[in-house]
Design an enzyme around this catalytic site. Structure first.
Site, mmCIF file in Angstrom:
data_model
loop_
_atom_site.group_PDB
_atom_site.id
_atom_site.type_symbol
_atom_site.label_atom_id
_atom_site.label_comp_id
_atom_site.label_asym_id
_atom_site.label_seq_id
_atom_site.Cartn_x
_atom_site.Cartn_y
_atom_site.Cartn_z
ATOM 1 N N ILE A 228 0.952 -1.029 0.067
ATOM 2 C CA ILE A 228 -0.067 -0.015 0.003
ATOM 3 C C ILE A 228 0.684 1.206 0.032
ATOM 4 C CG2 ILE A 228 -1.760 1.451 1.305
ATOM 5 C CD1 ILE A 228 -2.763 -1.092 -0.016
ATOM 6 N N LYS A 229 0.999 2.253 -1.035
ATOM 7 C CA LYS A 229 1.716 3.211 -1.198
ATOM 8 C C LYS A 229 1.056 4.485 -0.452
ATOM 9 C CE LYS A 229 4.205 5.195 -4.849
ATOM 10 N NZ LYS A 229 4.458 5.105 -6.445
ATOM 11 N N LEU A 230 1.693 5.063 0.435
ATOM 12 C CA LEU A 230 1.339 6.597 0.874
ATOM 13 C C LEU A 230 2.338 7.343 1.082
ATOM 14 C CD1 LEU A 230 0.226 4.319 4.246
ATOM 15 C CD2 LEU A 230 -1.334 5.524 2.779
#
Length: 241
Positions: free
Chosen positions: A55-57
């Site tokens: 998950i890219k944040l």
């Protein structure tokens, strides 16, 4: 649609697929966590397990706190738009799986600020930033993966040979394939320090980020850019549906 494309990619590659949380949630911990769980659940419905995902944040304080919670939930994260050592230290404290320090964007900023056409690889501000982060992580036994990103030329890539991971554009991969010169391993762990890392608190994080005009500007610019691309995609889809 994002997950549908990601699921197709997961069927083509042996590794992980990164899927980004909406950039507009970059300053909302709870909303980022909820959205991440929705993404993971949708992948699961398509037969892609959470251990194939990142998950890219964005590496805001809130984004890092969301990642910390997600990592505890067994969901690995990729923290992007990382320009400062303070961001890297906070990601390490949070137990983040992977960070993506942006080499080329750092270099671009300093070129404009200093009126320089180019830097030798060892003097390149983007290269030096990743080297600093890598050394800090390895010296303190931090397991977070350092994945250098956003390269402008193969000189930057060679100067970071030995980094945990590098994400390289097809054009630069082709240049590397055609390069007949030798490449030596530049980044190598120098040993574990007896002194553990000092935890990065919110005040120190925000102050350190504020003290770097480059990091402050590039982080904000990156979030705006991600959102602009998102809105553009929505308009395209709206016109076709």
């Amino acid at each position: 649609m994002t997950v549908a494309i990601g699921a197709k990619l997961a069927a083509l590659i042996p590794g992980r697929v990164s899927t980004e949380v909406d950039a507009r949630l970059s300053f909302d911990v709870d909303a980022s966590v909820r959205r991440a769980h929705e993404i993971v659940a949708e992948y699961d419905r398509r037969g892609v397990s959470h251990d194939r995902l990142l998950i890219k944040l964005a590496s805001t304080w809130e984004g890092i706190r969301a990642a910390e919670q997600l990592e505890k939930d067994g969901i690995n994260c990729n923290l992007t738009l990382l320009f400062a050592i303070e961001q890297a230290k906070a990601c390490a404290d949070a137990g983040v799986f992977l960070i993506s320090p942006f080499v080329g964007r750092i270099t671009d900023w300093f070129k404009q600020a200093e009126g320089v056409e180019d830097y030798a690889p060892d003097k390149d501000p983007g290269v030096r930033s990743v080297r600093e982060i890598y050394e800090y992580y390895k010296t303190h036994g931090i397991e977070t993966v350092v994945m250098g990103a956003s390269f402008r030329n193969i000189g930057q890539i060679k100067a970071l040979a030995g980094c945990d991971r590098l994400t390289i554009a097809p054009k630069l991969l082709a240049e590397l394939a055609a390069d007949t010169g030798s490449v030596s391993c530049v980044l190598q762990p120098s040993g574990i320090s007896r002194n553990g890392p000092v935890r990065m608190g919110e005040e120190a994080f925000r102050w350190g980020l504020n003290n770097s005009a480059m990091a402050t500007e590039k982080l904000a610019e990156g979030i705006r850019g991600f959102d602009a691309d998102h809105q553009k995609l929505l308009r395209i889809l709206d016109g076709r549906l």
